[in-house]
Write a protein that holds these residues in place. Structure first.
Motif, short mmCIF file in Angstrom:
data_model
loop_
_atom_site.label_atom_id
_atom_site.label_comp_id
_atom_site.label_asym_id
_atom_site.label_seq_id
_atom_site.Cartn_x
_atom_site.Cartn_y
_atom_site.Cartn_z
N ARG A 266 -1.51 -16.94 6.12
CA ARG A 266 -3.38 -15.96 6.19
C ARG A 266 -2.55 -14.39 6.37
O ARG A 266 -2.03 -13.70 7.28
CB ARG A 266 -3.98 -15.63 7.85
CG ARG A 266 -3.91 -17.14 8.83
CD ARG A 266 -4.55 -16.61 9.77
NE ARG A 266 -5.33 -18.38 10.26
CZ ARG A 266 -4.45 -18.91 10.89
NH1 ARG A 266 -3.64 -19.31 10.61
NH2 ARG A 266 -5.20 -20.05 11.22
N THR A 267 -2.47 -14.59 4.63
CA THR A 267 -2.49 -13.05 3.97
C THR A 267 -3.36 -12.02 3.65
O THR A 267 -4.04 -12.92 2.67
CB THR A 267 -1.15 -13.08 3.09
OG1 THR A 267 -2.06 -13.82 1.62
CG2 THR A 267 0.00 -13.91 3.96
N VAL A 268 -3.63 -10.74 3.52
CA VAL A 268 -4.68 -10.03 3.30
C VAL A 268 -4.04 -9.36 2.17
O VAL A 268 -2.60 -8.63 2.14
CB VAL A 268 -5.78 -9.65 4.56
CG1 VAL A 268 -6.16 -10.98 4.44
CG2 VAL A 268 -4.86 -8.42 4.51
N ILE A 269 -4.66 -8.63 1.66
CA ILE A 269 -4.66 -7.23 0.57
C ILE A 269 -5.49 -6.25 1.13
O ILE A 269 -6.92 -6.30 0.80
CB ILE A 269 -4.49 -7.41 -0.88
CG1 ILE A 269 -3.78 -8.70 -0.77
CG2 ILE A 269 -5.07 -5.92 -1.10
CD1 ILE A 269 -3.65 -8.33 -2.65
N VAL A 270 -5.57 -5.45 1.17
CA VAL A 270 -6.15 -3.97 1.66
C VAL A 270 -6.86 -2.64 0.75
O VAL A 270 -5.54 -2.87 0.07
CB VAL A 270 -5.71 -3.42 3.21
CG1 VAL A 270 -5.66 -4.60 4.22
CG2 VAL A 270 -4.83 -2.60 2.94
N ASN A 271 -7.35 -1.85 0.98
CA ASN A 271 -7.69 -0.94 -0.60
C ASN A 271 -7.70 0.49 0.14
O ASN A 271 -6.75 0.20 1.68
CB ASN A 271 -9.42 -1.03 -0.71
CG ASN A 271 -10.28 -1.08 0.00
OD1 ASN A 271 -9.71 -0.32 1.92
ND2 ASN A 271 -11.11 -0.59 -0.07
N GLN A 272 -7.13 1.38 -0.45
CA GLN A 272 -6.73 2.35 -0.30
C GLN A 272 -7.36 3.65 0.76
O GLN A 272 -6.79 3.52 2.18
CB GLN A 272 -6.42 3.57 -1.18
CG GLN A 272 -5.30 3.33 -2.50
CD GLN A 272 -5.76 4.77 -2.86
OE1 GLN A 272 -6.50 4.16 -3.85
NE2 GLN A 272 -4.65 5.38 -3.35
N SER A 273 -8.57 2.79 1.04
CA SER A 273 -9.60 3.71 2.23
C SER A 273 -9.17 3.04 3.85
O SER A 273 -9.00 3.84 4.53
CB SER A 273 -11.38 3.44 1.84
OG SER A 273 -11.66 4.22 0.35
N PHE A 274 -8.71 1.67 3.32
CA PHE A 274 -8.50 0.44 4.66
C PHE A 274 -6.77 1.54 5.39
O PHE A 274 -6.60 1.53 6.28
CB PHE A 274 -8.20 -0.67 4.13
CG PHE A 274 -8.10 -1.40 5.51
CD1 PHE A 274 -8.80 -2.35 5.71
CD2 PHE A 274 -6.86 -0.93 6.15
CE1 PHE A 274 -9.13 -2.65 7.45
CE2 PHE A 274 -6.58 -2.16 7.16
CZ PHE A 274 -7.65 -2.83 8.48
N ALA A 275 -6.24 1.76 4.61
CA ALA A 275 -5.00 2.17 4.84
C ALA A 275 -5.16 3.31 5.51
O ALA A 275 -4.53 4.21 6.28
CB ALA A 275 -4.54 2.09 3.84
#
Length: 893
Positions: free
Chosen positions: A655-664
């Motif tokens: 269960r891996t995900v990538i987030v965007n800059q706004s999320f970070a």
């Protein structure tokens, strides 16, 4: 011998006036005598007798007809002579007072236009009529879940039970909506809406095909040949109106069907269908828990009503709940009008909102026409001497008010013509927006893009109401106490005055001028947001978006795994072939593409030792999507930190995900790599929701910086092949992506004829529906703002001009006594300016409340602009007042 007609002329001379003799009697007798003399020279005695007989009959007929016409003119049309005079006077005043004509026409046209559009929307969406024979008696049966208070469609088992037992509804039928590829000859497959429908349908709707036959019960048997009915537009577009189309074949869902009939033009029952195939569903093939969902409808039996049919249906529902408590314990059948079953998504609140919008349009008509009445009153004040003279000569109050009503009616009729013309154009745009957003471009067959006749009748009523308000209200004010003013008032002495109602109207008018631009500015901000989102991290003109689906098997009980495997294999093969095409630099898939609406999810974050950006980070809402492993490579989105997805992320339990800059930035406030998050809306017990590990960060794709946090913060999951249905595909091309659309369909047909390709558009067109909605609303409110500002400024000008004209004597006396100009102006306009300032303040306060404090600077700047514009409107009346000299006041006296 006297020529014929001599005695007739003598008789006519005693009955008619000299001018009637000159233009009617004498020419007729002269013609008869000339014919008689010609017959005498030729010696035809029989012709002379015939001329005399015919001439006398024609003469008496002419006299009788002329007498009746004269009676009609002199008696029957007498009441209309005054009206004709008023109309001519009204037209002259429109030309003379061109400023009032333009402002009044624009304002009233906009008000009537808004009423037309709102009424058309209300009647077509909320109270439509089924354009079928006895359409009001066509009903549907829905299931009400008493536990959730929602509505559900019945199942096949319910339909069969009701069909055999229900007596208050005859010819009960059912259908289910299908989406299959249609292939005609060698044409490219195209997904179309197909209705699997009962043969009883055509008895319910009472429509016969124009060619061939309808579906019959024999077509529903499992071993019967596959047949299809086609719509009139399908017959014209795909078969070129071939009269020998019966017996030809087409493929639906990759199965050959024989055409047996062509339905009449405009027939698209049950919703927006052009293909009808027999419903071949046998409840024996399905367990009750897996019974297919269908829509059930029928026609009320003769003498039956909805109220009378419901008790019978309730008994059948109670019987089913007792016999099958697992599936029917909380279900109750309800009979409703057919269209209500289609629009059951409209809640009572939605209906109230639409009705409220229609009511607001009526209130807008009243408000705008009240403001026009203010202008009409100011103009009537300049005609006070004329009105007083007419009263002195015997004209009654009703006659004067009638004249003012006709003048306003002429203005309203001109405005109505403009309103109807623009309403027809506006309804086309609004209709396209509604059908795109509500029906996914599948327009119900009872809806139409033109303004209906009953809406035109409604527009005529609005026109009369507008004329009554704009004409009768000033008439009542002007003629009130007219006898007293006739005895006491002198010119320039101030006979007429604004009352309390007019004062309130002035304040409201200026307040609305200050309020209306607020939504214009807000909508403009949203439109800019759409435009900025389209260019955020993307080059949308290089990408083609499409939706992929597949025809499902016709046979009952087809395994879901088999379908999923076939769809997955076809999708992967299509990707492989597209990547090999010249001009294609990349292909990827996702559950939702950038610029589309992403589902919003609620998450928890494992804070660990890091400090979140928001201490209340628990239960934050973010958007999410599932993407292919090469998604970011194809979209040229660099990995800012961490890593991209790879094949190991698809393994079970990973269960891996990538987030965007706004999320970070918004959610975590720091480096997100290695952090954990989970969806708290999956279950009430958060401990059961699995944790996902953040492995990478990417730029914001298709998200405007001004967007709210729940949409800016986004999570990307790796998409397992076959893990999304339907699936969206993005194709990166070197040229115009739309030129590649035909090739995409052709390759899809070669891969699998059952593969459906729909919603093909460039990335910058993906969100076009939302952008068009914003654009339409922007121009609508901009037009409203223009009308309100124009009306308000004209009203301010008229009020101040009225004040100056009514106080000519006072101004002259003050100037003669040495009053300074600024003091004279202050005394003269103190009352009107107080009303204007009060209206501006009220409007700005309301605008600030409506914007919830988000537009304080904009409202402050606009407030200054309103004050400046209002001041400009006062310059003319102020200069006119300062030019009044004592000698002018005495001359007016």
């Amino acid at each position: 011998m006297r020529p014929p007609g001599t005695r007739l002329r003598a008789v006519a001379a005693r009955l008619f006036a000299a001018n009637t003799m000159d233009y009617l009697i004498d020419p007729a007798i002269a013609d008869m005598q000339a014919e008689y003399e010609d017959a005498s020279r030729r010696g035809r005695s029989w012709r002379k007798r015939w001329i005399c007989l015919r001439g006398h009959l024609a003469f008496f007929t002419m006299i009788v007809a002329h007498g009746l016409a004269a009676k009609t003119i002199n008696v029957g049309l007498a009441p209309w002579r005054g009206l004709s005079l008023d109309v001519r006077l009204g037209l002259r005043l429109l030309v003379k007072h061109i400023g009032l004509t333009v402002v009044g026409t624009v304002a009233m046209a906009f008000a009537i236009w808004s009423g037309i559009v709102a009424f058309e929307f209300y009647t077509q969406i909320m109270h439509p009529r089924l354009p079928l024979e006895g359409g009001a008696r066509i009903v549907a049966i829905v299931m009400v879940d008493t536990a959730s208070l929602g509505e559900k469609a019945p199942t096949l088992h319910d339909f069969v039970a009701w069909r055999d037992a229900l007596t208050s509804v005859q010819d009960l039928a059912a259908y289910r909506d299908r989406n299959w590829n249609v292939i005609v000859g060698t044409a490219v497959p195209e997904p179309v809406a197909v209705a699997e429908i009962s043969a009883a349908t055509f008895r319910v709707v009472r429509e016969r095909p124009v060619l061939g036959r309808p579906l019959v019960e024999a077509d529903e048997k499992p071993d019967a040949p596959w047949v299809v009915l086609i719509g009139h537009d399908v017959w014209q577009s795909r078969f070129e109106s071939d009269p020998n189309v019966i017996g030809r074949e087409l493929r639906l869902g990759n199965v050959p069907h024989t055409i047996v009939g062509v339905m009449p033009e405009g027939f698209r029952f049950p919703l927006a269908h052009g293909f009808w195939v027999p419903l071949r569903l046998d409840p024996v093939n399905y367990p009750r828990q897996q019974s297919p969902v269908v829509r059930v409808f029928g026609r009320l039996s003769p003498g039956a009503t909805l109220e009378a049919a419901q008790p019978e249906l309730t008994v059948l529902g109670a019987t089913a709940a007792t016999a099958f408590p697992d599936t029917h314990a909380h279900l109750k059948p309800r009979i409703v009008p057919y269209i209500d079953s289609i629009f059951r998504g409209f809640s009572a609140d939605s209906a109230t909102e639409v009705f409220g919008g229609n009511l607001l349009s009526v209130l807008l008509v009243l408000l705008v026409c009240g403001n026009v009445a203010l202008l009409m009153f100011a103009r009537a004040a300049t005609r006070e001497n004329e009105i007083l003279v007419r009263t002195a000569l015997g004209a009654g109050r009703g006659r004067i008010m009638g004249q003012m009503f006709v003048e306003a009616l002429v203005l309203a009729m001109v405005a109505a013509l403009v309103a109807v013309t623009f309403a027809q154009l506006a309804w086309h745009s609004l209709f396209a927006m509604v059908t795109e957003n509500m029906f996914e471009n599948r327009v119900p067959f009872w809806m139409h893009s033109s303004v209906s006749p009953r809406t035109l009748v409604y527009a005529a009523l609005l026109t009369l109401v507008a004329a009554a308000i704009a004409g009768l209200l000033p008439g009542l004010k002007v003629t009130r106490g007219i006898g007293t003013r006739l005895r006491q008032s002198g010119p320039g002495g101030g006979g007429l005055r604004f009352g309390g109602i007019w004062t309130v109207l002035i304040v409201m008018q200026v307040a609305v001028m200050a309020i209306v631009p607020t939504p214009v500015i807000a909508i403009y901000g949203d439109a800019v947001k759409w435009a900025r989102a389209a260019n955020a991290g993307l080059v949308p003109e290089q990408y083609l978006a499409a939706t992929l689906a597949m025809d499902r098997e016709k046979v009952p009980g087809a395994a879901g795994a088999t379908f999923t495997g076939r769809f997955t294999a076809a999708t992967q093969e299509l990707e492989r072939r597209l990547e090999a095409e010249p001009g294609v630099t990349g292909v990827t898939v996702a559950s939702v593409l950038p610029l589309m609406d992403h589902p919003s999810r609620q998450i928890d974050v494992d804070e660990g030792s890091a400090e979140p950006a928001n201490r209340n980070v628990g239960h934050r809402r973010v958007s999410s999507t599932w993407v292919g492993l090469d998604f970011f490579d194809v979209l040229d989105a660099p990995i800012l930190s961490g890593r991209a997805f790879y094949s190991g992320d698809l393994l079970p339990g990973t269960r891996t995900v990538i987030v965007n800059q706004s999320f970070a930035q918004v959610v975590l406030g720091g480096n997100p790599i290695g952090r954990r998050l989970r969806y708290s809306d999956l279950t009430q017990q958060n401990g059961n929701a699995p944790w996902h590990h953040v492995v990478g960060v990417v730029p914001d794709l298709g998200i405007a910086p001004e967007e709210r946090e729940s949409k800016r913060a986004r999570i990307y999951h790796p998409l397992v092949p076959g893990g999304s249905y339907p699936v969206r595909m993005a194709v990166h091309t070197t040229g115009d992506p739309l030129l590649f659309a035909a090739r995409l369909r052709s390759i899809a047909r070669d891969v699998d004829p059952a593969l459906q390709i729909s919603e093909i558009a460039r990335f910058d067109q993906v969100a076009a529906a939302g952008a068009r909605t914003m654009t339409l609303l922007f121009w609508l409110f901009l037009a409203l703002a223009f009308v309100v500002v124009l009306l308000s400024l004209t009203g301010i000008y008229s009020v101040l001009s009225f004040t100056a004209s009514q106080r000519t004597r006072e101004v002259g006396i003050r100037v003669a006594l040495g009053g300074r100009p600024r003091h004279v102006v202050a005394v003269l306009f103190r009352g009107p300016m107080t009303q204007i300032v009060l209206g501006i303040l009220i409007g700005l306060v309301i605008a600030d409340r409506l914007s919830e404090g988000d537009m304080v600077r904009v409202i402050a700047v606009y407030g200054c602009a309103v004050v400046a514009i209002s001041a400009l409107a006062t310059l003319g009346p102020v200069r006119r007042a300062l030019r009044i000299q004592p000698i002018d006041a005495l001359r007016a006296e």
